[in-house]
Design a protein around this motif. Structure first.
Motif, short mmCIF file in Angstrom:
data_model
loop_
_atom_site.label_atom_id
_atom_site.label_comp_id
_atom_site.label_asym_id
_atom_site.label_seq_id
_atom_site.Cartn_x
_atom_site.Cartn_y
_atom_site.Cartn_z
N ALA A 146 -29.14 1.08 37.40
CA ALA A 146 -29.18 -0.35 37.75
C ALA A 146 -29.04 -0.54 39.26
O ALA A 146 -29.76 -1.34 39.86
N ARG A 147 -28.13 0.21 39.88
CA ARG A 147 -27.98 0.13 41.34
C ARG A 147 -29.25 0.59 42.04
O ARG A 147 -29.68 -0.02 43.02
N LEU A 148 -29.85 1.65 41.53
CA LEU A 148 -31.09 2.17 42.10
C LEU A 148 -32.22 1.13 42.02
O LEU A 148 -33.05 1.05 42.91
N LEU A 149 -32.20 0.33 40.97
CA LEU A 149 -33.21 -0.71 40.78
C LEU A 149 -32.89 -1.98 41.57
O LEU A 149 -33.66 -2.93 41.55
N GLY A 150 -31.72 -2.00 42.23
CA GLY A 150 -31.36 -3.14 43.04
C GLY A 150 -30.63 -4.25 42.29
O GLY A 150 -30.51 -5.37 42.79
N LYS A 170 -27.34 -6.14 40.73
CA LYS A 170 -25.93 -6.29 41.13
C LYS A 170 -25.00 -5.72 40.08
O LYS A 170 -23.94 -5.21 40.41
N THR A 171 -25.39 -5.84 38.80
CA THR A 171 -24.59 -5.26 37.72
C THR A 171 -25.54 -4.53 36.77
O THR A 171 -26.76 -4.70 36.82
N HIS A 172 -24.95 -3.77 35.88
CA HIS A 172 -25.76 -3.00 34.92
C HIS A 172 -26.13 -3.82 33.68
O HIS A 172 -26.98 -3.42 32.91
N THR A 173 -25.51 -4.98 33.51
CA THR A 173 -25.71 -5.78 32.30
C THR A 173 -27.17 -6.16 32.04
O THR A 173 -27.64 -6.00 30.90
N PRO A 174 -27.92 -6.65 33.03
CA PRO A 174 -29.33 -6.98 32.74
C PRO A 174 -30.13 -5.77 32.23
O PRO A 174 -30.90 -5.89 31.28
N LEU A 175 -29.92 -4.60 32.82
CA LEU A 175 -30.62 -3.40 32.39
C LEU A 175 -30.19 -3.03 30.97
O LEU A 175 -31.03 -2.69 30.13
N GLN A 176 -28.92 -3.13 30.71
CA GLN A 176 -28.40 -2.83 29.37
C GLN A 176 -29.04 -3.75 28.33
O GLN A 176 -29.45 -3.29 27.26
N LEU A 177 -29.16 -5.02 28.64
CA LEU A 177 -29.77 -5.98 27.72
C LEU A 177 -31.27 -5.72 27.55
O LEU A 177 -31.82 -5.88 26.46
N MET A 178 -31.94 -5.31 28.63
CA MET A 178 -33.37 -4.98 28.54
C MET A 178 -33.58 -3.79 27.62
O MET A 178 -34.48 -3.79 26.77
#
Length: 159
Positions: A57-61, A63-71
């Motif tokens: 998530a940080r690598l993708l820019g 701020k938190t990992h939550t959006p990636l986790q939900l995706m």
């Protein structure tokens, strides 16, 4: 000493230069982007145990990992702005990035007509890739002969 057929010997000793049967995830076998991305995350973790969802998530820019986790859990659609970032972080070719975009379009399609259109585009991309792979495999996977030494003599294994 066990007897082996020529075919069995060939299978044991032939080397294929540029063998493409590596352990990589082939994006063209997927129709759902979240499943592909989950598998890629697992592959990255296997390769580097320090890699995590938060690190990606940080690598993708983000701020938190939550959006990636939900995706990845299919609870949030994947925004198009992340397509180039996923492509870069996964070292995807231009064609693979386009295929990822088509999968995301399919996921986001609102009606059956849009879904069918995206699915047809995925099929076309797969068929194109398959025909390219077949052409490449004919050229690149020409077997090299390997010399097998036995007690009595040496033998060449042919096609």
């Amino acid at each position: 000493y066990t007897k082996m057929s020529c075919k069995e010997l060939f299978a044991l000793f032939v080397e294929y230069p540029n063998d493409k049967r590596r352990r990589t995830m082939d994006i063209y076998t997927y129709t759902r982007p979240e499943l592909y991305l989950k598998d890629m995350l697992a592959a990255k973790k296997e390769k580097n145990p320090q890699f995590s969802l938060r690190a990606w998530a940080r690598l993708l820019g983000m701020k938190t990992h939550t959006p990636l986790q939900l995706m990845l859990a299919s609870k949030r659609p994947i925004p198009k702005k992340y397509i180039p970032l996923f492509g870069k972080s996964l070292n995807l070719s231009d064609e693979e990035v386009i295929y990822l975009e088509i999968m995301i379009d399919h996921q986001r399609a609102r009606n059956e007509e849009q879904k069918k259109k995206c699915f047809d585009r995925m099929q076309n991309a797969r068929n194109t890739k398959l025909s390219q792979n077949e052409e490449a495999s004919e050229e690149e996977n020409t077997p090299n002969l390997v010399l097998i030494k036995t007690e009595e003599s040496s033998a060449n294994i042919y096609n």
